[in-house]
Design an enzyme around this catalytic site. Structure first.
Site, short mmCIF file in Angstrom:
data_model
loop_
_atom_site.label_atom_id
_atom_site.label_comp_id
_atom_site.label_asym_id
_atom_site.label_seq_id
_atom_site.Cartn_x
_atom_site.Cartn_y
_atom_site.Cartn_z
N TYR A 184 -54.73 -14.16 -63.85
CA TYR A 184 -54.84 -14.68 -62.48
C TYR A 184 -54.07 -16.00 -62.35
O TYR A 184 -53.28 -16.18 -61.41
CB TYR A 184 -56.32 -14.89 -62.13
CG TYR A 184 -56.57 -15.35 -60.71
CD1 TYR A 184 -56.48 -14.46 -59.65
CD2 TYR A 184 -56.90 -16.67 -60.43
CE1 TYR A 184 -56.71 -14.86 -58.35
CE2 TYR A 184 -57.14 -17.09 -59.13
CZ TYR A 184 -57.04 -16.18 -58.09
OH TYR A 184 -57.27 -16.59 -56.80
N GLY B 102 -57.91 -14.00 -45.24
CA GLY B 102 -57.00 -13.20 -44.41
C GLY B 102 -57.61 -12.89 -43.05
O GLY B 102 -56.95 -13.01 -42.01
N GLY C 297 -54.22 -8.00 -46.86
CA GLY C 297 -55.59 -8.39 -47.16
C GLY C 297 -56.24 -9.10 -45.99
O GLY C 297 -56.87 -10.14 -46.16
P1 NAP Z 1 -61.53 -11.56 -50.35
O1 NAP Z 1 -62.46 -11.86 -49.24
O2 NAP Z 1 -62.00 -10.75 -51.50
O3 NAP Z 1 -60.20 -10.94 -49.73
C1 NAP Z 1 -59.22 -10.34 -50.52
C2 NAP Z 1 -58.38 -9.49 -49.62
O4 NAP Z 1 -57.31 -8.90 -50.38
C3 NAP Z 1 -59.17 -8.35 -48.99
O5 NAP Z 1 -58.77 -8.19 -47.65
C4 NAP Z 1 -58.77 -7.15 -49.82
O6 NAP Z 1 -58.88 -5.97 -49.05
C5 NAP Z 1 -57.32 -7.51 -50.13
N1 NAP Z 1 -56.81 -6.81 -51.29
C6 NAP Z 1 -57.16 -6.95 -52.60
N2 NAP Z 1 -56.46 -6.08 -53.35
C7 NAP Z 1 -55.66 -5.39 -52.51
C8 NAP Z 1 -54.72 -4.35 -52.68
N3 NAP Z 1 -54.45 -3.83 -53.89
N4 NAP Z 1 -54.08 -3.89 -51.59
C9 NAP Z 1 -54.34 -4.38 -50.36
N5 NAP Z 1 -55.21 -5.36 -50.14
C10 NAP Z 1 -55.87 -5.85 -51.20
O7 NAP Z 1 -61.02 -12.92 -51.01
P2 NAP Z 1 -60.26 -14.22 -50.43
O8 NAP Z 1 -60.91 -15.36 -51.09
O9 NAP Z 1 -60.15 -14.20 -48.97
O10 NAP Z 1 -58.83 -14.02 -51.11
C11 NAP Z 1 -57.63 -14.09 -50.40
C12 NAP Z 1 -56.58 -14.78 -51.26
O11 NAP Z 1 -57.01 -16.13 -51.51
C13 NAP Z 1 -56.34 -14.14 -52.63
O12 NAP Z 1 -54.96 -14.08 -52.90
C14 NAP Z 1 -57.02 -15.12 -53.58
O13 NAP Z 1 -56.44 -15.12 -54.85
C15 NAP Z 1 -56.80 -16.43 -52.86
N6 NAP Z 1 -57.72 -17.49 -53.30
C16 NAP Z 1 -59.04 -17.44 -52.98
C17 NAP Z 1 -59.87 -18.46 -53.43
C18 NAP Z 1 -61.35 -18.46 -53.13
O14 NAP Z 1 -62.10 -19.25 -53.73
N7 NAP Z 1 -61.84 -17.64 -52.22
C19 NAP Z 1 -59.36 -19.51 -54.18
C20 NAP Z 1 -58.01 -19.53 -54.47
C21 NAP Z 1 -57.20 -18.52 -54.02
P3 NAP Z 1 -59.33 -4.54 -49.67
O15 NAP Z 1 -60.38 -4.80 -50.68
O16 NAP Z 1 -59.79 -3.76 -48.49
O17 NAP Z 1 -58.10 -3.96 -50.27
#
Ligand code: NAP
Length: 256
Positions: A149, A18, A12
Site C-alpha cells: 500500500y 469519492g 470509486g
Molecule cells: P472506501 O470508502 O473504502 O472507498 C474506496 C472506493 O474505491 C470505493 O468506492 C470502492 O468501490 C472503490 N474501489 C476499490 N477497489 C476498486 C476496484 N478494483 N475497482 C473500482 N473501484 C474500486 O475508502 P476511502 O477511504 O474513501 O478510500 C478512497 C481513497 O482514499 C483510496 O485510494 C484510499 O487509499 C485513500 N485514502 C484513504 C484514507 C482513509 O483513512 N480513509 C487515508 C489515505 C488514503 P467498490 O468497492 O464498489 O469497488
C-alpha cells in the site's frame, strides 16, 4: 458555484471520499460520473444524487471496463473537465506473510489502474482540465504491515509529477490529495463493529496533532480546490490533509 457546467469522472465514487466528492461537486454545479464494483452502493448514490450523477459498474483493474465507463460518461456529458482517480484498497502485506497475489492486487488497484485510468480518460479531457490522484500519508509514515500500500501511494506521488510534466503542454494540471486517517468504510475490515472502531479511532487520534480523524467531507473540499479554477496555477504537487500527522508529528497528543 465553483464547478458550474463542468463534468467529472470519479473512480470509486460509491463510498467514502469519492462519494463525498461527488456530492460536493454536484452541489457546486458539476455533472459527475462515478465508478465502483458494488452495484448496490452505486444505486444508493444514484438514488441520493439524482440526474446530475451517472454510475458505471467498473473494476479499475479491468482496463476495458474503465474505457467503457469513460466512453459512457463522455457520451452523456461530452468532454471531461475533471478526473479524480480515487479508487483504492488498503490490503495488509506484512513481510514474511504475504502472497504474491495479494501484493500484486494492491499494486494493480492502487497504482497500475491509476495510470491506465488517466490513459483511458486523456483523449476525452479538455485542454486545461484537472486530474487529481488520491495518495496517502502511508507513502512516508513507514507504518508496519503495509509495504504494498505504501509503495503504491509513493508511486502515485511520483507519477503525479511525471504526468504533470507530460500534460503541461495541454495545460492539464495534475495533483495528488494526500489523506491522513479519514473516517470512511475503508476501516471496516480493521474495525468491524462500533466498539472496535472507537478503540481504533482513539489510538490513531493520539498520533494526530489535531487529535482526531478527518471526515470524507474535509477531503472532498481539498479535492474541490484542486479541481476548480481556484487552483489554476497549481500542478505537480500534493495537498496534505492529515491533521498535521506528517508535517508536525511532535504536536500529537501522545507527546503532550
Ligand atoms: P472506501 O470508502 O473504502 O472507498 C474506496 C472506493 O474505491 C470505493 O468506492 C470502492 O468501490 C472503490 N474501489 C476499490 N477497489 C476498486 C476496484 N478494483 N475497482 C473500482 N473501484 C474500486 O475508502 P476511502 O477511504 O474513501 O478510500 C478512497 C481513497 O482514499 C483510496 O485510494 C484510499 O487509499 C485513500 N485514502 C484513504 C484514507 C482513509 O483513512 N480513509 C487515508 C489515505 C488514503 P467498490 O468497492 O464498489 O469497488
Amino acid at each position: 458555484m465553483r464547478l458550474a457546467n463542468k463534468t467529472a469522472l470519479i473512480t470509486g465514487g460509491n463510498s467514502g471520499i469519492g462519494l463525498a466528492t461527488a456530492r460536493l461537486f454536484i452541489a457546486e454545479g458539476a455533472r459527475v460520473a462515478i465508478t465502483g464494483r458494488n452495484q448496490e452502493r452505486l444505486d444508493a448514490a444514484k438514488a441520493e444524487l439524482g440526474s446530475n450523477l451517472l454510475t458505471f459498474q467498473a473494476d479499475v483493474t479491468d482496463i476495458a471496463a474503465t474505457e467503457r465507463a469513460v466512453a459512457g460518461a463522455v457520451e452523456a456529458f461530452g468532454p471531461l473537465d475533471i478526473l479524480f482517480a480515487n479508487a483504492g484498497i488498503p490490503g495488509a502485506t506484512p513481510v514474511g506473510g504475504t502472497t504474491l497475489a495479494t501484493f500484486e492486487q494492491v499494486l494493480r488497484t492502487n497504482l497500475t489502474a491509476v495510470f491506465f485510468t488517466i490513459q483511458a480518460t486523456l483523449p476525452h479531457l479538455r485542454d486545461g482540465a484537472s486530474i487529481i490522484l488520491n495518495g496517502s500519508v502511508h507513502a512516508v509514515l513507514g507504518m508496519p504491515g503495509y509495504s504494498a500500500y505504501a509503495a503504491t501511494k509513493a508511486g502515485v506521488r511520483a507519477m503525479t509529477r511525471v504526468v504533470a510534466s507530460e500534460l503541461a503542454p495541454r495545460r492539464i494540471r495534475v495533483n495528488t490529495v494526500v489523506p491522513g486517517a479519514t473516517r470512511t468504510p475503508i476501516w471496516d475490515r480493521l474495525a468491524p463493529d462500533a466498539a472496535a472502531l472507537a478503540a481504533l479511532e482513539a489510538k490513531i487520534s493520539k498520533m494526530v496533532p489535531l487529535g482526531r480523524l478527518g471526515d470524507a467531507e474535509e477531503l472532498a473540499k481539498a479535492v474541490l480546490f484542486l479541481a476548480s479554477d481556484d487552483s489554476s496555477y497549481v500542478t505537480g504537487t500534493e495537498l496534505v490533509v492529515d491533521g498535521g500527522a506528517t508535517g508536525s508529528p511532535s504536536g500529537a497528543p501522545i507527546y503532550r
